[in-house]
Enzyme design. Structure first.
Site, PDB file in Angstrom:
ATOM      1  N   ASP A  82       0.390 -10.082  -8.072  1.00 59.18           N
ATOM      2  CA  ASP A  82       0.242  -9.114  -6.989  1.00 59.18           C
ATOM      3  C   ASP A  82      -0.609  -9.725  -5.886  1.00 59.18           C
ATOM      4  OD1 ASP A  82       0.468  -6.789  -5.559  1.00 59.18           O
ATOM      5  OD2 ASP A  82      -0.558  -5.505  -7.013  1.00 59.18           O
ATOM      6  N   LYS A  83      -0.444  -9.165  -4.700  1.00 56.64           N
ATOM      7  CA  LYS A  83      -1.220  -9.587  -3.524  1.00 56.64           C
ATOM      8  C   LYS A  83      -1.617  -8.335  -2.770  1.00 56.64           C
ATOM      9  CE  LYS A  83      -0.983 -10.098   1.104  1.00 56.64           C
ATOM     10  NZ  LYS A  83      -0.634  -9.035   2.079  1.00 56.64           N
ATOM     11  N   HIS A  84      -2.791  -8.368  -2.158  1.00 57.37           N
ATOM     12  CA  HIS A  84      -3.202  -7.221  -1.341  1.00 57.37           C
ATOM     13  C   HIS A  84      -4.067  -7.737  -0.202  1.00 57.37           C
ATOM     14  CE1 HIS A  84      -3.374  -2.795  -1.148  1.00 57.37           C
ATOM     15  NE2 HIS A  84      -4.558  -2.949  -0.580  1.00 57.37           N
ATOM     16  N   THR A 122       1.519  -0.819   4.686  1.00 59.51           N
ATOM     17  CA  THR A 122       2.832  -1.314   4.254  1.00 59.51           C
ATOM     18  C   THR A 122       3.794  -0.163   3.923  1.00 59.51           C
ATOM     19  OG1 THR A 122       1.739  -3.280   3.431  1.00 59.51           O
ATOM     20  CG2 THR A 122       3.945  -2.887   2.611  1.00 59.51           C
ATOM     21  N   SER A 187     -11.037   1.251  -3.789  1.00 60.61           N
ATOM     22  CA  SER A 187      -9.717   1.683  -3.327  1.00 60.61           C
ATOM     23  C   SER A 187      -8.657   0.649  -3.703  1.00 60.61           C
ATOM     24  CB  SER A 187      -9.761   1.877  -1.801  1.00 60.61           C
ATOM     25  OG  SER A 187      -8.466   1.986  -1.282  1.00 60.61           O
ATOM     26  N   LYS A 191      -5.956   0.750  -7.447  1.00 61.54           N
ATOM     27  CA  LYS A 191      -4.478   0.684  -7.343  1.00 61.54           C
ATOM     28  C   LYS A 191      -3.943  -0.545  -8.047  1.00 61.54           C
ATOM     29  CE  LYS A 191      -4.168   0.839  -2.697  1.00 61.54           C
ATOM     30  NZ  LYS A 191      -5.281   1.455  -2.004  1.00 61.54           N
TER      31      LYS A 191
HETATM   32  N1  URA Z   1      -6.685  -1.472   1.522  1.00 60.81           N
HETATM   33  C1  URA Z   1      -6.872  -0.465   0.624  1.00 60.81           C
HETATM   34  O1  URA Z   1      -6.014  -0.214  -0.214  1.00 60.81           O
HETATM   35  N2  URA Z   1      -8.007   0.226   0.675  1.00 60.81           N
HETATM   36  C2  URA Z   1      -8.989  -0.026   1.560  1.00 60.81           C
HETATM   37  O2  URA Z   1     -10.013   0.647   1.542  1.00 60.81           O
HETATM   38  C3  URA Z   1      -8.792  -1.060   2.501  1.00 60.81           C
HETATM   39  C4  URA Z   1      -7.625  -1.779   2.459  1.00 60.81           C
END
Ligand code: URA
Length: 437
Positions: A82-84, A122, A187, A191
């Site tokens: 995964d990437k975020h 996204t 946050s 997830k």
């Molecule tokens: N992306 C997130 O999912 N939460 C944040 O607080 C900032 C960026």
């Protein structure tokens, strides 16, 4: 006896360290709906102002994760990656990277977010595809990941994944409570942990368009993300990357999707955008054991783009989630398109990327109230970054619903750029600033 929500808020307001039980009770109340929007906003502001130590941050992250299920992925023949990103302007990297990784043999169940503050989301971008289901049931999510190799969807109550984050996120979006390391970490990681990846690569932004603009603060965020993920049993690395300019040439939901689709189709990509995709993708492939080193990983990513394998994965994902064929899709068009003429000839010295993001929000591409509808067609295209400009050449094109909003955005976009004397020897800032492992 359990603390009431107002007692938890009061404790954090007064700078006290919260016990695990207090955090878990408050977060459970968010997920169940017994903690109201005003209380979430007050809590978020207290955390933003008074911070949280590492133990509280881990507690908040795990409590938010545990408001829903945690997915596992048995029986797949590749690593689950995964990437975020911590959020930026024009950041369509996930749309390109998820299918690239899938085409290289990874599985990518990517729980993404909506627009947050001045940054795009996204999920909002993907909803530019009519019919795209951002909250599929668990069975459908599994089926799409198995068939396409990637699925970019939302967390939240619908999916039963980290529902506390979806509610708190929507409140933070419109209450100036995003810029807090513990809130961002909880946050993101709640997830990501709920989606059950084996490895995570984080793109931590710094620069004028980032929530934490200063490199020291961005580094602190990267270190906290990597450390809290490790405490939760997830191997995570982070790149601190430049968000001092719009990433790519568009900002705004459908416009960004169209740019990502063009890249996947093989059209020339904005060089900084492609560099970032390669840097993050190489880290992910190496972490997942799909490449022995960065050069091999980059070659693989380039190959699956060139052969159309990544485009094919993206098409499968969008169609399997109810959208159209993305390569045969007409983006919604805004009625008014106006250029922003450069006020002078010279070099683009600096950009207030946050102001560009807020211009998109003002045009209707983001929210000013939780759960407000957004306009997918509006935003900016042909956005200039770095290099030289000639007077009256467009700094960007504004896509607006009406003349009045176009006129207002024009002022913000023009004011976002600093133009100075041209200097042929000036070097562009690198897109990757630091690596945290
Ligand atoms: N992306 C997130 O999912 N939460 C944040 O607080 C900032 C960026």
């Amino acid at each position: 006896m359990a603390l009431l929500p107002q007692e938890v808020i009061q404790a954090k307001r007064d700078g006290r360290v919260l016990e695990g039980d207090a955090i878990r009770g408050f977060v459970a109340g968010i997920a169940e709906g017994t903690v109201g929007e005003a209380q979430m906003a007050a809590f978020a502001m207290s955390v933003l102002l008074n911070g949280m130590d590492r133990r509280e941050t881990v507690g908040l992250t795990l409590a938010m994760r545990d408001t829903g299920d945690v997915l596992t992925w048995p029986g797949l023949d590749g690593p689950v990656l995964d990437k975020h990103s911590t959020g930026g302007i024009g950041d369509k990297t996930s749309l390109i990277l998820a299918p690239l990784l899938a085409a290289c043999g990874a599985y990518v169940p990517m729980l993404s977010g909506r627009g947050l503050g001045h940054t795009g989301g996204t999920l909002d971008k993907l909803e530019s595809f009519e019919g795209y289901e951002v909250a599929p049931g668990r069975k459908r999510l599994r089926a799409v990941v198995a068939r396409a190799g990637c699925a970019i969807v939302g967390a939240g109550a619908g999916a039963g994944l980290a529902p506390a984050d979806a509610r708190l996120y929507a409140v933070r979006d419109v209450t100036a409570t995003v810029e807090s390391v513990p809130l961002i970490v909880a946050s993101i990681l709640s997830k990501k942990l709920a989606a059950g990846p084996e490895r995570l690569i984080m793109d931590v932004k710094c620069g004028s368009g980032a929530f934490l603009a200063e490199i020291d603060r961005a580094r602190e965020l990267a270190l906290t993300l990597v450390g809290v993920a490790a405490e939760a049993g997830l191997l995570c690395r982070a790149l601190v990357t430049d968000m001092g300019w719009c990433l790519g040439t568009t900002a705004g939901n459908a416009l960004e999707v169209a740019e990502a689709v063009a890249v996947l189709r093989g059209e020339p990509a904005d060089p900084r955008l492609w560099d970032l995709v390669l840097a993050l993708g190489a880290e992910a492939l190496c972490m997942g054991g799909l490449a022995a080193g960065a050069d091999e990983a980059r070659a693989r990513l380039g190959h699956v783009l060139a052969t159309g394998a990544a485009a094919e994965r993206f098409g499968r994902m969008v169609r399997n989630l109810g959208g159209p064929d993305p390569f045969d899709w007409m983006p919604p068009e805004a009625p008014v398109v106006r250029p922003v003429p450069a006020p002078a000839t010279g070099r683009l010295l600096a950009c207030d990327a946050r102001a560009l993001g807020m211009a998109v929000v003002r045009l209707g591409g983001g929210r000013v109230r939780p759960s407000a509808a957004i306009d997918h067609a509006v935003g900016l295209s042909r956005v200039r970054s770095l290099g030289s400009v000639v007077r009256d050449e467009p700094l960007a094109l504004i896509h607006a619903r009406d003349e009045a909003s176009a006129e207002a955005a024009l002022g913000f976009v023009r004011a976002a750029y600093e133009i100075g004397p041209d200097d042929a020897n000036a070097a562009d800032p690198p897109i990757v600033r630091e690596r945290v492992a």
